[in-house]
Design a protein around this motif. Structure first.
Motif, short mmCIF file in Angstrom:
data_model
loop_
_atom_site.label_atom_id
_atom_site.label_comp_id
_atom_site.label_asym_id
_atom_site.label_seq_id
_atom_site.Cartn_x
_atom_site.Cartn_y
_atom_site.Cartn_z
N SER A 1 0.98 -1.12 -0.02
CA SER A 1 0.00 0.03 0.01
C SER A 1 0.96 1.05 0.04
O SER A 1 0.54 2.20 -0.50
N SER A 2 1.84 1.20 0.74
CA SER A 2 2.80 2.47 0.81
C SER A 2 3.53 2.65 -0.54
O SER A 2 3.84 3.74 -0.88
N THR A 3 3.71 1.65 -1.40
CA THR A 3 4.26 1.81 -2.55
C THR A 3 3.05 2.39 -3.76
O THR A 3 3.62 3.23 -4.45
N ILE A 4 2.22 2.08 -3.57
CA ILE A 4 1.08 2.55 -4.30
C ILE A 4 0.87 4.17 -4.02
O ILE A 4 0.70 4.93 -4.85
N ASP A 5 0.83 4.43 -2.60
CA ASP A 5 0.93 5.86 -2.13
C ASP A 5 1.88 6.65 -2.67
O ASP A 5 1.84 7.80 -3.18
N ILE A 6 3.15 6.08 -2.44
CA ILE A 6 4.36 6.92 -2.95
C ILE A 6 4.17 7.13 -4.43
O ILE A 6 4.38 8.36 -4.98
N THR A 7 3.82 6.13 -5.41
CA THR A 7 3.71 6.42 -6.95
C THR A 7 2.66 7.22 -7.09
O THR A 7 2.81 8.26 -7.92
N ALA A 8 1.66 7.23 -6.30
CA ALA A 8 0.46 8.23 -6.58
C ALA A 8 0.87 9.53 -6.39
O ALA A 8 0.66 10.39 -6.88
N GLU A 9 1.82 9.86 -5.03
CA GLU A 9 1.87 11.08 -4.96
C GLU A 9 3.19 11.69 -5.85
O GLU A 9 3.09 12.97 -6.01
N LYS A 10 3.94 10.65 -6.32
CA LYS A 10 4.86 11.21 -7.39
C LYS A 10 4.03 11.65 -8.68
O LYS A 10 4.49 12.60 -9.37
N SER A 11 3.26 10.61 -8.99
CA SER A 11 2.49 11.10 -10.06
C SER A 11 1.63 12.25 -9.88
O SER A 11 1.59 12.95 -10.88
N ARG A 12 1.00 12.72 -8.50
CA ARG A 12 0.41 13.84 -8.54
C ARG A 12 1.37 15.07 -8.49
O ARG A 12 1.07 16.20 -9.05
N ALA A 13 2.42 14.91 -8.01
CA ALA A 13 3.51 15.90 -8.04
C ALA A 13 3.98 16.40 -9.43
O ALA A 13 4.18 17.56 -10.00
N THR A 14 4.04 15.25 -10.22
CA THR A 14 4.38 15.48 -11.67
C THR A 14 3.47 16.13 -12.38
O THR A 14 3.53 17.08 -13.26
N ARG A 15 2.06 15.93 -12.09
CA ARG A 15 0.87 16.46 -12.77
C ARG A 15 1.09 17.92 -12.38
O ARG A 15 0.86 18.70 -13.26
N ILE A 16 1.13 18.25 -11.17
CA ILE A 16 1.09 19.45 -10.70
C ILE A 16 2.42 20.36 -11.33
O ILE A 16 2.00 21.69 -11.78
N ARG A 17 3.37 19.78 -11.26
CA ARG A 17 4.53 20.59 -12.11
C ARG A 17 4.22 20.79 -13.52
O ARG A 17 4.52 21.91 -13.85
N TYR A 18 3.61 19.61 -14.19
CA TYR A 18 3.26 19.97 -15.57
C TYR A 18 2.34 21.09 -15.63
O TYR A 18 2.37 22.17 -16.72
N ARG A 19 1.28 21.30 -14.81
CA ARG A 19 0.18 22.37 -15.10
C ARG A 19 0.71 23.86 -14.56
O ARG A 19 0.28 24.64 -14.94
#
Length: 141
Positions: A2-20
């Motif tokens: 679950s923590s791996t999924i959470d970390i991956t989701a957070e990285k994905s979210r951070a990447t999306r925010i930086r891109y926007r």
């Protein structure tokens, strides 16, 4: 796991925010570049209104009028991503419609032809950047 999924989701979210954030910056720089070219070409870049008199379109005005709209576009896309599974398609339809409907009023401005053309190009520059860059990473197919 679950923590791996959470970390991956957070990285994905951070990447999306930086891109926007990058998208918002590019959406401000694009019409600013048009403003620079129009200024160098000698366009007066002023409009006259009975309400405010003559308004000189400065670089600062281009920035402060484009940035809130870019952030609003980001907000609309984020809302669509929460409300629909097909946010990319909905975003494209809505954003193209907004861009198309933003152009005709420019014809009725009390301004020189060069100013009207420059303003139209600024609208297109910001709109095209927002449409394509936000669409590229939008959720939904």
């Amino acid at each position: 796991m679950s923590s791996t999924i959470d970390i991956t989701a957070e990285k994905s979210r951070a990447t999306r925010i930086r891109y926007r954030v990058l998208t918002a910056v590019v959406a401000v720089v694009a019409p600013l570049a048009v403003w620079i070219v129009a200024s160098l070409a000698g366009a007066s870049l002023a409009i006259t209104s009975p309400l405010v008199g003559t308004l000189q379109i400065s670089a600062l005005l281009v920035i402060v009028s484009t940035l809130p709209l870019a952030l609003a576009a980001w907000g609309v896309l984020a809302l669509l991503e929460r409300l629909t599974s097909n946010a990319r398609r909905a975003w494209t339809i809505i954003s193209v419609a907004v861009l198309v409907f933003s152009l005709p009023p420019l014809v009725f401005l009390d301004a020189t032809l060069g100013t009207k053309v420059a303003l139209g190009c600024m609208h297109l520059a910001a709109g095209i950047v927002l449409i394509f860059m936000l669409r590229r990473r939008a959720a939904g197919a």
